[in-house]
Design a protein around this motif. Structure first.
Motif, PDB file in Angstrom:
ATOM      1  N   TRP A  25       0.814  -1.214   0.000  1.00 11.05           N
ATOM      2  CA  TRP A  25       0.000   0.000   0.000  1.00 11.05           C
ATOM      3  C   TRP A  25       0.844   1.258   0.000  1.00 11.05           C
ATOM      4  CZ3 TRP A  25      -4.441  -0.574  -1.879  1.00 11.05           C
ATOM      5  CH2 TRP A  25      -5.113  -1.775  -1.715  1.00 11.05           C
ATOM      6  N   GLY A  26       1.977   1.250   0.648  1.00 13.36           N
ATOM      7  CA  GLY A  26       2.844   2.425   0.642  1.00 13.36           C
ATOM      8  C   GLY A  26       3.300   2.772  -0.769  1.00 13.36           C
ATOM      9  N   ARG A  27       3.702   1.777  -1.521  1.00  6.77           N
ATOM     10  CA  ARG A  27       4.153   2.006  -2.895  1.00  6.77           C
ATOM     11  C   ARG A  27       2.995   2.406  -3.804  1.00  6.77           C
ATOM     12  NH1 ARG A  27       7.679  -3.067  -1.986  1.00  6.77           N
ATOM     13  NH2 ARG A  27       9.629  -2.103  -1.369  1.00  6.77           N
ATOM     14  N   LEU A  28       1.844   1.757  -3.635  1.00  2.11           N
ATOM     15  CA  LEU A  28       0.694   2.099  -4.474  1.00  2.11           C
ATOM     16  C   LEU A  28       0.202   3.518  -4.203  1.00  2.11           C
ATOM     17  CD1 LEU A  28      -1.386  -1.215  -4.572  1.00  2.11           C
ATOM     18  CD2 LEU A  28       0.153  -0.285  -6.314  1.00  2.11           C
ATOM     19  N   VAL A  29       0.234   3.953  -2.949  1.00  3.09           N
ATOM     20  CA  VAL A  29      -0.160   5.329  -2.626  1.00  3.09           C
ATOM     21  C   VAL A  29       0.811   6.317  -3.264  1.00  3.09           C
ATOM     22  CG1 VAL A  29      -0.297   6.983  -0.715  1.00  3.09           C
ATOM     23  CG2 VAL A  29      -1.452   4.787  -0.536  1.00  3.09           C
ATOM     24  N   LEU A  30       2.093   6.029  -3.222  1.00  6.00           N
ATOM     25  CA  LEU A  30       3.079   6.914  -3.849  1.00  6.00           C
ATOM     26  C   LEU A  30       2.840   7.015  -5.356  1.00  6.00           C
ATOM     27  CD1 LEU A  30       5.619   8.639  -3.473  1.00  6.00           C
ATOM     28  CD2 LEU A  30       6.959   6.573  -3.847  1.00  6.00           C
ATOM     29  N   LEU A  68       1.195   0.601 -15.102  1.00  3.66           N
ATOM     30  CA  LEU A  68       2.081  -0.555 -15.300  1.00  3.66           C
ATOM     31  C   LEU A  68       2.951  -0.806 -14.074  1.00  3.66           C
ATOM     32  CD1 LEU A  68       3.185  -0.150 -19.021  1.00  3.66           C
ATOM     33  CD2 LEU A  68       1.768  -1.952 -18.043  1.00  3.66           C
ATOM     34  N   ILE A  69       3.524   0.257 -13.532  1.00  4.41           N
ATOM     35  CA  ILE A  69       4.363   0.098 -12.335  1.00  4.41           C
ATOM     36  C   ILE A  69       3.518  -0.390 -11.164  1.00  4.41           C
ATOM     37  CG2 ILE A  69       5.748   1.354 -10.629  1.00  4.41           C
ATOM     38  CD1 ILE A  69       6.733   3.101 -12.992  1.00  4.41           C
ATOM     39  N   GLY A  70       2.308   0.152 -11.018  1.00  6.34           N
ATOM     40  CA  GLY A  70       1.407  -0.306  -9.959  1.00  6.34           C
ATOM     41  C   GLY A  70       1.084  -1.784 -10.092  1.00  6.34           C
ATOM     42  N   TYR A  75       2.012  -7.382  -8.502  1.00  2.50           N
ATOM     43  CA  TYR A  75       2.429  -8.720  -8.933  1.00  2.50           C
ATOM     44  C   TYR A  75       3.581  -9.228  -8.072  1.00  2.50           C
ATOM     45  CZ  TYR A  75       3.813 -12.578 -11.916  1.00  2.50           C
ATOM     46  OH  TYR A  75       4.125 -13.823 -12.383  1.00  2.50           O
ATOM     47  N   ARG A  76       4.558  -8.378  -7.819  1.00  6.93           N
ATOM     48  CA  ARG A  76       5.705  -8.762  -6.991  1.00  6.93           C
ATOM     49  C   ARG A  76       5.257  -9.092  -5.568  1.00  6.93           C
ATOM     50  NH1 ARG A  76      11.452  -7.564  -6.500  1.00  6.93           N
ATOM     51  NH2 ARG A  76      12.045  -8.995  -4.857  1.00  6.93           N
ATOM     52  N   TYR A  77       4.337  -8.297  -5.047  1.00  7.08           N
ATOM     53  CA  TYR A  77       3.817  -8.544  -3.707  1.00  7.08           C
ATOM     54  C   TYR A  77       3.120  -9.908  -3.633  1.00  7.08           C
ATOM     55  CZ  TYR A  77       0.743  -8.217   0.343  1.00  7.08           C
ATOM     56  OH  TYR A  77       0.075  -8.489   1.519  1.00  7.08           O
ATOM     57  N   ARG A  78       2.291 -10.210  -4.615  1.00  6.82           N
ATOM     58  CA  ARG A  78       1.546 -11.469  -4.619  1.00  6.82           C
ATOM     59  C   ARG A  78       2.429 -12.692  -4.851  1.00  6.82           C
ATOM     60  NH1 ARG A  78      -2.147 -12.532  -2.122  1.00  6.82           N
ATOM     61  NH2 ARG A  78      -2.758 -14.198  -3.502  1.00  6.82           N
ATOM     62  N   ASN A  79       3.551 -12.516  -5.526  1.00  5.39           N
ATOM     63  CA  ASN A  79       4.380 -13.652  -5.915  1.00  5.39           C
ATOM     64  C   ASN A  79       5.732 -13.692  -5.210  1.00  5.39           C
ATOM     65  OD1 ASN A  79       2.838 -15.071  -8.164  1.00  5.39           O
ATOM     66  ND2 ASN A  79       2.696 -12.932  -8.736  1.00  5.39           N
TER      67      ASN A  79
END
Length: 168
Positions: A25-30, A68-70, A75-79
């Protein structure tokens, strides 16, 4: 849950661990803030001609790039996961659908386990890193980065290590 590795004979899964949701969530908010800033600039700056066209193209690129970055962050978080089994630690990392890395370490080779928690958010939200030193060639470290409740993860690894050493 399907594991990306085959379990050995007599090996049982003790715990599957993922990163703390705050790392997602921190990265997605940024990313969202950058996209909102781009939208505000695009709506407030009025330009015609070539400058207006360049501004439109830049805005579209920022939005598409942000999406795309989001997606890749999600994807990285889930995998990105770690598995504690009765015999080993397994680290599975998939940064893209075409890039997978799997690292394993035998629990009997784990020598030292430590916790690293830096920052106010890590302390408030109770997440951090669990670092395992192994007795393999080159004294490798096995790091579980950004996991929730690192004390409980340390205890689970320590208990599994003790059982694996008594079983061998």
């Amino acid at each position: 849950m399907d594991l990306p590795v085959q379990l050995q004979n007599g090996e049982d899964v003790i715990q599957v661990i993922r990163r703390h949701p705050a790392s997602l969530w921190g990265r997605l908010v940024l990313i969202a803030l950058v996209m909102i800033l781009a939208l505000v600039i695009w709506l407030t700056v009025s330009a015609n001609g070539v400058l207006g066209t360049l501004l439109d193209i830049t805005f579209v690129l920022v939005i598409v790039g942000g999406l795309l970055i989001g997606f890749m962050v999600w994807y990285r978080y889930r995998n990105d996961l770690w598995v504690i089994t009765s015999q080993r630690l397994i680290d599975v990392t998939r940064s893209t659908p075409f890039n997978q890395q799997i690292t394993t370490a035998s629990l009997t080779n784990v020598q030292d386990i430590s916790i690293r928690r830096k920052g106010i958010f890590n302390t408030m939200l109770n997440f951090g890193d669990v670092i395992c030193q192994t007795a393999s060639a080159g004294s490798k470290t096995f790091a579980l980065i950004g996991v929730a409740k690192p004390e409980q993860v340390l205890d689970a690894i320590d208990d599994a290590r003790a059982k694996a050493k008594t079983a061998s």
